[in-house]
Motif scaffolding. Structure first.
Motif, short mmCIF file in Angstrom:
data_model
loop_
_atom_site.label_atom_id
_atom_site.label_comp_id
_atom_site.label_asym_id
_atom_site.label_seq_id
_atom_site.Cartn_x
_atom_site.Cartn_y
_atom_site.Cartn_z
N GLU A 139 53.33 8.63 -48.71
CA GLU A 139 53.24 8.87 -50.16
C GLU A 139 52.48 10.15 -50.48
OE1 GLU A 139 49.80 6.62 -52.31
OE2 GLU A 139 50.79 5.17 -50.99
N ASP A 141 51.15 12.28 -54.47
CA ASP A 141 50.64 11.91 -55.79
C ASP A 141 51.70 11.30 -56.70
OD1 ASP A 141 48.13 12.76 -55.12
OD2 ASP A 141 48.36 14.75 -56.00
N LYS A 144 56.68 7.98 -53.05
CA LYS A 144 56.36 7.28 -51.81
C LYS A 144 57.63 6.65 -51.25
CE LYS A 144 55.20 2.82 -53.95
NZ LYS A 144 54.16 1.76 -54.06
N THR A 183 55.45 6.67 -57.31
CA THR A 183 54.21 5.92 -57.08
C THR A 183 53.74 5.24 -58.35
OG1 THR A 183 52.91 7.92 -57.51
CG2 THR A 183 53.46 7.44 -55.22
N ARG A 184 54.14 5.80 -59.53
CA ARG A 184 53.78 5.21 -60.82
C ARG A 184 55.06 4.75 -61.51
NH1 ARG A 184 50.87 9.89 -60.16
NH2 ARG A 184 48.61 9.71 -60.20
#
Length: 204
Positions: A139, A141, A144, A183-184
């Protein structure tokens, strides 16, 4: 020029070691162990035969050290021997890994994507004097891998010849099996409405 020299050495070492395969030392030890067991079954064990076996094992260790010294130098081989397996594995999260995976576009179709990140939540599968094979989530920022992937890291030394480092990480998964996700996750619509004026970048 010095940077190019070490880069060339690292690439050559990676090619040579990938041909040998991570864990080749273990295979050699297994073969030696099998032949020793066969010999032991053929004749009773004596103090002399035990000494011969220990001497043969010691010679094998010298060969491994010699092979490593040819790749990263005598100083590098000594630095490597001073590190425990746990200390070598601890370098994994600090080593960037680059490769190609895929993401799903707005129509649900897979698109190739070049991805670089660091391994998190990993486990070491195999380690020897050549390299480390680990499995975990890659991953950065923003993105991932959805599932853990296997990566082979090769041992080398830094430009100043003061520390062992990991180089030439190679992802063992096929690109069409490495799904890249954010990742978000995208917030729920209700949450977006309550946030007012926003700018949100989303790769998927």
């Amino acid at each position: 020029m010095k940077v190019r020299k070490y880069l060339a050495i690292g690439i050559i070492a990676a090619l040579m070691l990938s041909a040998a395969g991570c864990g080749s030392k273990e295979e050699k030890v297994a073969e030696t162990g099998a032949s020793t067991e066969t010999a032991a079954a053929a004749k009773p064990e004596t103090d002399e035969s035990v000494e011969d076996a220990e001497a043969e094992q010691g010679a094998g260790d010298d060969t491994v050290t010699g092979d490593l010294a040819e790749l990263i130098g005598e100083k590098g081989a000594k630095l490597f021997e001073e590190l425990s397996e746990e200390e070598r594995a601890a370098m994994i999260p600090d080593t960037e890994v680059a490769g190609t995976g895929y993401y799903l576009d707005e129509h649900g179709r897979p698109e190739d994507y070049e991805f670089a990140g660091y391994m998190k939540e990993y486990e070491v599968i195999r380690q020897d004097w050549e390299c480390i094979l680990a499995r975990g989530i890659l991953e950065n920022d923003y993105l991932k891998t959805e599932e853990p992937v296997e990566v082979t890291y090769f041992f080398s030394i830094n430009e100043d010849e003061t520390a062992v480092i990991l180089t030439s990480p190679s992802i063992m998964e096929e690109s069409d099996s490495m799904h890249i996700v954010p990742t978000r996750p995208l917030p729920e619509p209700e949450k977006l409405l309550n946030m007012g004026m926003i700018t949100y970048y989303h790769y998927n």
